[in-house]
Design a protein around this motif. Structure first.
Motif, PDB file in Angstrom:
ATOM      1  N   LEU A  10       0.834  -1.204   0.000  1.00 60.74           N
ATOM      2  CA  LEU A  10       0.000   0.000   0.000  1.00 60.74           C
ATOM      3  C   LEU A  10       0.865   1.250   0.000  1.00 60.74           C
ATOM      4  CD1 LEU A  10      -2.978   0.744  -0.022  1.00 60.74           C
ATOM      5  CD2 LEU A  10      -2.931   0.832   2.470  1.00 60.74           C
ATOM      6  N   ARG A  11       2.057   1.144   0.606  1.00 56.46           N
ATOM      7  CA  ARG A  11       2.951   2.299   0.620  1.00 56.46           C
ATOM      8  C   ARG A  11       3.431   2.635  -0.785  1.00 56.46           C
ATOM      9  NH1 ARG A  11       5.678  -0.030   5.001  1.00 56.46           N
ATOM     10  NH2 ARG A  11       7.630  -0.083   3.831  1.00 56.46           N
ATOM     11  N   VAL A  12       3.592   1.601  -1.621  1.00 54.98           N
ATOM     12  CA  VAL A  12       3.988   1.852  -3.017  1.00 54.98           C
ATOM     13  C   VAL A  12       2.917   2.684  -3.712  1.00 54.98           C
ATOM     14  CG1 VAL A  12       4.512   0.787  -5.241  1.00 54.98           C
ATOM     15  CG2 VAL A  12       5.360  -0.255  -3.141  1.00 54.98           C
ATOM     16  N   LEU A  13       1.661   2.310  -3.531  1.00 51.96           N
ATOM     17  CA  LEU A  13       0.563   3.068  -4.132  1.00 51.96           C
ATOM     18  C   LEU A  13       0.481   4.464  -3.542  1.00 51.96           C
ATOM     19  CD1 LEU A  13      -1.938   3.093  -5.977  1.00 51.96           C
ATOM     20  CD2 LEU A  13      -3.251   2.185  -4.051  1.00 51.96           C
ATOM     21  N   TRP A  14       0.678   4.559  -2.230  1.00 50.45           N
ATOM     22  CA  TRP A  14       0.589   5.858  -1.558  1.00 50.45           C
ATOM     23  C   TRP A  14       1.640   6.837  -2.071  1.00 50.45           C
ATOM     24  CZ3 TRP A  14      -2.270   9.168   0.575  1.00 50.45           C
ATOM     25  CH2 TRP A  14      -1.775  10.162   1.413  1.00 50.45           C
ATOM     26  N   SER A  15       2.786   6.309  -2.549  1.00 52.46           N
ATOM     27  CA  SER A  15       3.842   7.196  -3.042  1.00 52.46           C
ATOM     28  C   SER A  15       3.368   8.022  -4.237  1.00 52.46           C
ATOM     29  CB  SER A  15       5.082   6.377  -3.429  1.00 52.46           C
ATOM     30  OG  SER A  15       4.803   5.535  -4.547  1.00 52.46           O
ATOM     31  N   GLU A 131      -7.473   5.177 -10.781  1.00 55.18           N
ATOM     32  CA  GLU A 131      -8.575   5.006  -9.839  1.00 55.18           C
ATOM     33  C   GLU A 131      -8.056   4.649  -8.451  1.00 55.18           C
ATOM     34  OE1 GLU A 131     -11.700   5.706 -10.474  1.00 55.18           O
ATOM     35  OE2 GLU A 131     -11.119   6.290 -12.494  1.00 55.18           O
ATOM     36  N   ALA A 132      -7.050   3.780  -8.404  1.00 55.34           N
ATOM     37  CA  ALA A 132      -6.569   3.306  -7.117  1.00 55.34           C
ATOM     38  C   ALA A 132      -5.924   4.413  -6.286  1.00 55.34           C
ATOM     39  CB  ALA A 132      -5.573   2.173  -7.322  1.00 55.34           C
ATOM     40  N   SER A 304      -5.981  -3.951  -7.815  1.00 55.85           N
ATOM     41  CA  SER A 304      -5.435  -3.847  -9.176  1.00 55.85           C
ATOM     42  C   SER A 304      -4.446  -2.698  -9.267  1.00 55.85           C
ATOM     43  CB  SER A 304      -6.578  -3.630 -10.174  1.00 55.85           C
ATOM     44  OG  SER A 304      -7.466  -4.714 -10.173  1.00 55.85           O
ATOM     45  N   GLY A 305      -4.774  -1.574  -8.611  1.00 55.39           N
ATOM     46  CA  GLY A 305      -3.897  -0.405  -8.639  1.00 55.39           C
ATOM     47  C   GLY A 305      -2.577  -0.654  -7.945  1.00 55.39           C
ATOM     48  N   ILE A 306      -2.608  -1.424  -6.849  1.00 53.39           N
ATOM     49  CA  ILE A 306      -1.366  -1.746  -6.143  1.00 53.39           C
ATOM     50  C   ILE A 306      -0.447  -2.566  -7.037  1.00 53.39           C
ATOM     51  CG2 ILE A 306      -0.428  -3.138  -4.267  1.00 53.39           C
ATOM     52  CD1 ILE A 306      -2.798  -2.218  -2.553  1.00 53.39           C
TER      53      ILE A 306
END
Length: 586
Positions: A10-15, A131-132, A304-306
């Motif tokens: 989730l941290r990867v997406l949060w970046s 979207e993610a 999917s976004g992650i």
């Protein structure tokens, strides 16, 4: 604001979302405010029904309903626009980061992956990221708040009925939690197969002539479609899991509504519940599907976004070419010594790979034509990769005008060099774009001069749009493509001209003219050629013979004929090839 360390994916997406915290916060506030409008509607409906029962004026509750509608629509429009624009910014930033990284990456880092697979990351994965990184997190929070808020207001209306509802919701949540991992895994595998499909398809289209000449259309199509089928299979698994989850959720909510209606009717008949409260409760029950749906959809999009974010970050982690640091020289200045030197250079195409060249010592004079010959795999192209900075040496040093490469930027090195590849790829754009690719500020006179040198003036002259004709492999032959690449290299006089057999696809007359051009360049600067043709070897001032990654011998044509067995074998093979071509041409 930080993501818990227990959620590394989730941290990867949060970046990707972190730079836009303010817009995300605004979107969350708008979403929560819009949900509040929706949550208030059943209560106002109860007010309307109570007013009917008591004979009070309906103006107040009706105006309140209209007010909730107008404010809710306004907030929804605002949120949709803000998050939509934010999503496009996130996609643009991700694509810009990847494109710049890909073009700054080292040649080995780029070429070890299929180009089509990298293109898929820039195109498809960024759409999943949109979207993610924007709506999904807000949707999850908003859905959770709506679900909790709905249950709280239902509790205010009737505690007994809310117990039935909570049991149904818990069953749905547990089943979703069990099914979601399989949905996410199937979607991730489907994305991977799409990337592989893009890579194989891109390679097949690039080699379409070979595919057709080999009668391999069906076999290649089967290979490509195998990835498409695998992606479809994973997609079907995901759809089945989602369909099961939604069917369970919908059935659970419907059963809960039936129970609510039965228990509620009994409580109304017993005088324990007002009819208006039962109707309001049922409205909340009917609306309970919305937050559950929002939660599940956003969880799926988030997963999917992650996966997409991780694939994008893999591109960002690709090794890039070294950048000049403090104290690096501003450039090498021309002197009287050799223009290029390789001192005891050893290099390989990977940390675990065998060296492609070993202990190479080579001096390239400031002027003259140096040819490099050797059997396949001798390390000839690797030398060019080292000189151009595409490959870093594991041992030894390269020097430009006596200055080590480590003290110069890649731009400073390549500004002194010109390079013509053997397969001469076309740069997207017009003929002019291809000619001035290395020197976009070149004048019309300079362009006209190099066209005359490579004998392309007449060819360009008969085209309707001249230099502004879009260039494609169907409009020019292999030999013409080679001459365009050579013209690009000759546009500004380079200190070192590197030619990976630039006359391989030329006819005899044009080849002779090009050799005259190369001889003139060799009088003013250095020309280094990987030689595959006898005419190139005979034309060189000095010849380097390579074998198994090492320099075996160096000298003139006559010296090597007299003193090196491998060179004599190579020349014999070149003579046979040349005589065979001559016979075929008669």
């Amino acid at each position: 604001m930080d993501v818990p360390k227990s959620f590394p994916r989730l941290r990867v997406l949060w970046s990707f979302a972190r730079p836009h915290v303010r817009t995300l916060a605004l979107g969350l506030v708008l979403a929560l405010a819009g949900s509040a409008m929706g949550l208030a509607s059943p209560m106002v409906t109860k007010w309307v029904l109570d007013a009917l029962g008591t004979g009070e004026s309906l103006a107040g509750p009706v105006l309140a309903l209209l007010g909730l509608l107008v404010v809710g629509v306004t907030l929804s429009l605002w949120q949709w626009t803000a998050l939509g624009a934010l999503g496009e910014r996130v996609v643009l930033e991700a694509r810009e980061s990847m494109v710049r990284r890909l073009l700054r990456a080292t040649v080995p880092a780029v070429t070890r992956r299929p180009p089509g697979e990298l293109v898929t990351r820039v195109t498809s994965d960024t759409v999943l990221l949109r979207e993610a990184a924007t709506s999904s997190v807000i949707g999850l929070i908003n859905g959770a708040v709506m679900l909790i808020g709905t249950l709280v207001l239902m509790t205010v209306l009737d505690v007994v009925l809310v117990g039935v509802t909570v049991v149904a919701v818990l069953v749905v949540v547990v089943l979703f939690a069990l099914l979601m991992p399989s949905i996410a895994k199937a979607q991730e595998r489907a994305q991977e197969q799409v990337g592989l499909l893009g890579g194989v398809l891109e390679g097949a289209l690039r080699a379409i002539r070979t595919v057709k000449a080999s009668r391999a259309e069906s076999r290649q199509a089967d290979r490509i479609l195998a990835h498409a089928r695998s992606s479809a299979e994973q997609g079907v698994r995901s759809v089945r899991a989602e369909a099961t989850a939604w069917t369970i959720a919908w059935t659970g909510i419907q059963l809960a509504i039936v129970l609510i209606l039965g228990v509620g009717a009994w409580r109304v008949s017993a005088g324990q519940l007002e009819v208006s409260s039962l109707i309001a409760f049922l409205l909340y029950a009917f609306g309970l599907m919305e937050p559950i749906m929002e939660l599940s959809q956003n969880i799926t999009a988030l997963q999917s976004g992650i996966a997409a974010a991780e694939r994008i970050r893999e591109v960002d982690s690709m090794e890039t070419e070294p950048v000049a640091g403090p104290g690096v020289r501003t450039g090498a200045e021309a002197g009287s010594g050799p223009v290029l030197e390789l001192r005891n250079v050893t290099a390989a195409y990977g940390p675990d790979a065998e060296p492609a060249v070993r202990g190479v010592d080579l001096v390239i004079p400031r002027r003259g034509h140096l040819a490099i010959v050797g059997p396949s795999g001798a390390g000839k192209t690797t030398l060019f990769s080292l000189v151009l900075g595409f490959l870093e040496p594991q041992e030894g040093t390269l020097l430009l005008d006596g200055v080590p490469y480590g003290e110069l930027t890649r731009d400073q090195i390549r500004a002194r060099l010109a390079y013509v590849e053997q397969d001469t790829p076309i740069v997207p754009g017009t003929i002019r774009d291809n000619l001035v690719f290395s020197h976009p500020d070149a004048t019309e006179e300079e362009v006209a001069r190099v066209l005359r040198e490579v004998r392309l003036t007449e060819k360009i002259g008969v085209l309707d749009d001249g230099l502004d004709t879009p260039l494609s492999s169907t409009q020019v032959s292999g030999g013409e493509r080679q001459r365009i690449a050579l013209a690009r290299a000759l546009l500004r006089t380079p200190d070192v001209l590197l030619l990976d057999e630039a006359t391989a696809q030329l006819d005899g007359l044009t080849e002779a003219a090009i050799h005259d051009c190369i001889r003139r360049r060799a009088e003013a600067g250095a020309v280094v050629t990987i030689a595959h043709r006898l005419s190139t070897v005979m034309d060189a001032d000095s010849i380097v013979v390579m074998e198994a990654g090492r320099v075996r011998a160096q000298g003139t044509h006559e010296e090597l004929l007299a003193g090196d067995d491998l060179y004599r074998e190579l020349v014999t093979a070149l003579r046979i090839a040349a005589s065979g071509k001559a016979a075929a041409g008669r």
